[in-house]
Design a protein around this motif. Structure first.
Motif, PDB file in Angstrom:
ATOM      1  N   ASP A 118      -2.178  -2.744   9.146  1.00  0.00           N
ATOM      2  CA  ASP A 118      -1.415  -2.798   7.899  1.00  0.00           C
ATOM      3  C   ASP A 118      -0.228  -1.847   7.923  1.00  0.00           C
ATOM      4  OD1 ASP A 118      -2.967  -4.776   6.703  1.00  0.00           O
ATOM      5  OD2 ASP A 118      -4.459  -3.327   6.035  1.00  0.00           O
ATOM      6  N   PRO A 130      -5.819  -0.162   3.286  1.00  0.00           N
ATOM      7  CA  PRO A 130      -5.292  -0.457   4.622  1.00  0.00           C
ATOM      8  C   PRO A 130      -6.359  -0.385   5.720  1.00  0.00           C
ATOM      9  CG  PRO A 130      -3.933   1.151   3.479  1.00  0.00           C
ATOM     10  CD  PRO A 130      -5.181   1.026   2.690  1.00  0.00           C
ATOM     11  N   THR A 164      -7.587   5.100   4.442  1.00  0.00           N
ATOM     12  CA  THR A 164      -7.440   4.058   5.467  1.00  0.00           C
ATOM     13  C   THR A 164      -8.756   3.992   6.229  1.00  0.00           C
ATOM     14  OG1 THR A 164      -5.054   4.405   5.771  1.00  0.00           O
ATOM     15  CG2 THR A 164      -6.210   3.410   7.609  1.00  0.00           C
ATOM     16  N   SER A 166       0.829  -1.200   0.000  1.00  0.00           N
ATOM     17  CA  SER A 166       0.000   0.000   0.000  1.00  0.00           C
ATOM     18  C   SER A 166       0.855   1.238   0.000  1.00  0.00           C
ATOM     19  CB  SER A 166      -0.911   0.009   1.237  1.00  0.00           C
ATOM     20  OG  SER A 166      -1.554   1.245   1.361  1.00  0.00           O
TER      21      SER A 166
END
Length: 393
Positions: free
Chosen positions: A286, A265, A228, A128
């Protein structure tokens, strides 16, 4: 010295963490770096602690964040006397970076906290780009925002659009929950290039939170608009969850989000000291998302807020095995409130602190916060309402 014996808190003298009085996210219950006196009984002589992570358990249950030592290593050594297999009371008056002093006593291999690759130059996760070290035109990665009126009601879409109109230079806008239609409203109000850092606040409503997010995304954007998703905010720091429970919450949230079509994420945000004291937390997100505020350090002045924050980034990076990127999801400075040691709230000092943070680690920081939160209670130091960078006072 076994860890189980290192932290036998018998008795514990009046360590009380304030609980939120408003169902919305409250900044005041998160960062209790008061100087606290507690008595810890330590069994000495059975075997040596072998790592800093064991030593920092001395402060692990109290939400104390790392700052400068209130006592020297020598003083702590005198108090932790080596009477073989004997329990002795150790009175520790501390802010949380006495964890470093304690670690130095128990573990002679404690490493330096000088910022290295964790700050800005650390490698982004291959899976990511969301924790990358790009920096927006505003000088920081992003900024947090609360969609509530002064009385605590929900702001309208037009009010949110007005608020966000001067935040367009930030790459990321962080919000904390899904109430007040805030996900749908932020998707409509943000600039097309901006992404949202979303939060699910209530752990008994994870599935419902994901469904609210999915509906908003389907109506007003796409999953590409989401930077996120955070499942929980400072739950370990507040004593509301254990690390193993955080894993369960993240697993539940990630599963629901994946089913909804989200592939970005997923993290759980906590304070940096909670992560340092509970390195298992590093395994579940993550990337590592932590909140850290130099004001509560007691010994850090506004001009040093950036250096202080860069040090904490490095501390977290190392505690997590130097394997995952670190994003500061909150850092700021209050414009009004009580003086707390070297930390003096004022608008001028807020500007100084924010400039220092941007200079040292802006690319890894979401600033706290866009506007003053008058709907909050003032808090112990009278600062909780006054973190708004774009407010006039």
């Amino acid at each position: 010295m076994r860890v189980s014996n290192l932290v036998r808190l018998v008795p514990l003298l009046s360590v009380v963490l304030a609980l939120p009085t408003n169902p919305k996210y409250l900044h005041e219950h998160k960062d209790k770096r008061d100087i606290v006196t507690k008595v810890v009984y330590v069994t000495v002589g059975e075997e040596e602690a072998t790592s800093t992570s064991q030593a920092v358990l001395l402060n692990g249950q109290f939400g104390l964040e790392a700052g400068n030592n209130q006592r020297t290593t020598t003083t702590l050594q005198q108090e932790i006397t080596s009477s073989t297999n004997t329990e002795i009371p150790v009175s520790i008056t501390t802010t949380a970076n006495s964890i470093s002093a304690a670690a130095a006593i128990i573990d002679s291999t404690t490493t330096s906290t000088t910022p290295t690759s964790a700050v800005v130059t650390s490698t982004s996760p291959a899976s990511s780009s969301s924790a990358s070290s790009s920096v927006s035109d505003a000088g920081a990665k992003g900024i947090s925002y609360s969609p509530y009126s002064n009385s605590g009601g929900c702001k309208s879409l037009s009010e949110i659009k007005s608020d966000l109109s001067i935040l367009s230079n930030y790459d990321v806008i962080r919000i904390y929950g899904v109430d007040c239609d805030q996900v749908a409203n932020l998707l409509q109000a943000k600039a097309s290039s901006q992404k949202l850092f979303l939060g699910i606040y209530y752990m008994d409503q994870i599935q419902a939170g994901v469904e609210t997010i999915q509906a908003a995304v389907s109506s007003y954007g796409s999953w590409d608009d989401i930077y996120t998703v955070s499942i929980g905010n400072e739950l370990v720091n507040a004593g509301e969850a254990t690390p193993s429970q955080i894993k369960q919450y993240i697993d539940t949230g990630r599963s629901a989000l994946t089913s909804a079509g989200y592939t970005g994420p997923v993290v759980s945000v906590d304070t940096f000291v909670a992560v340092i004291n509970n390195p298992d937390l590093c395994n579940y997100s993550d990337y590592i998302a932590v909140n850290a505020h130099a004001y509560f350090d007691y010994n850090t002045a506004a001009a040093d807020a950036g250096t202080w924050l860069a040090t904490q980034i490095d501390n977290v990076y190392k505690a997590c095995g130097s394997s995952k990127n670190v994003l500061i999801t909150e850092s700021g400075w209050p414009s009004k409130g009580d003086t707390y040691g070297a930390a003096i709230p004022s608008k001028a000092n807020q500007e100084t602190a924010i400039a220092a943070i941007k200079e040292k680690c802006g690319s890894q920081t979401l600033l706290f916060t866009a506007y003053n939160d008058y709907w909050k209670s003032p808090g112990q130091y009278g600062v909780e309402q006054y973190w708004g960078i774009y407010s006039s006072e």
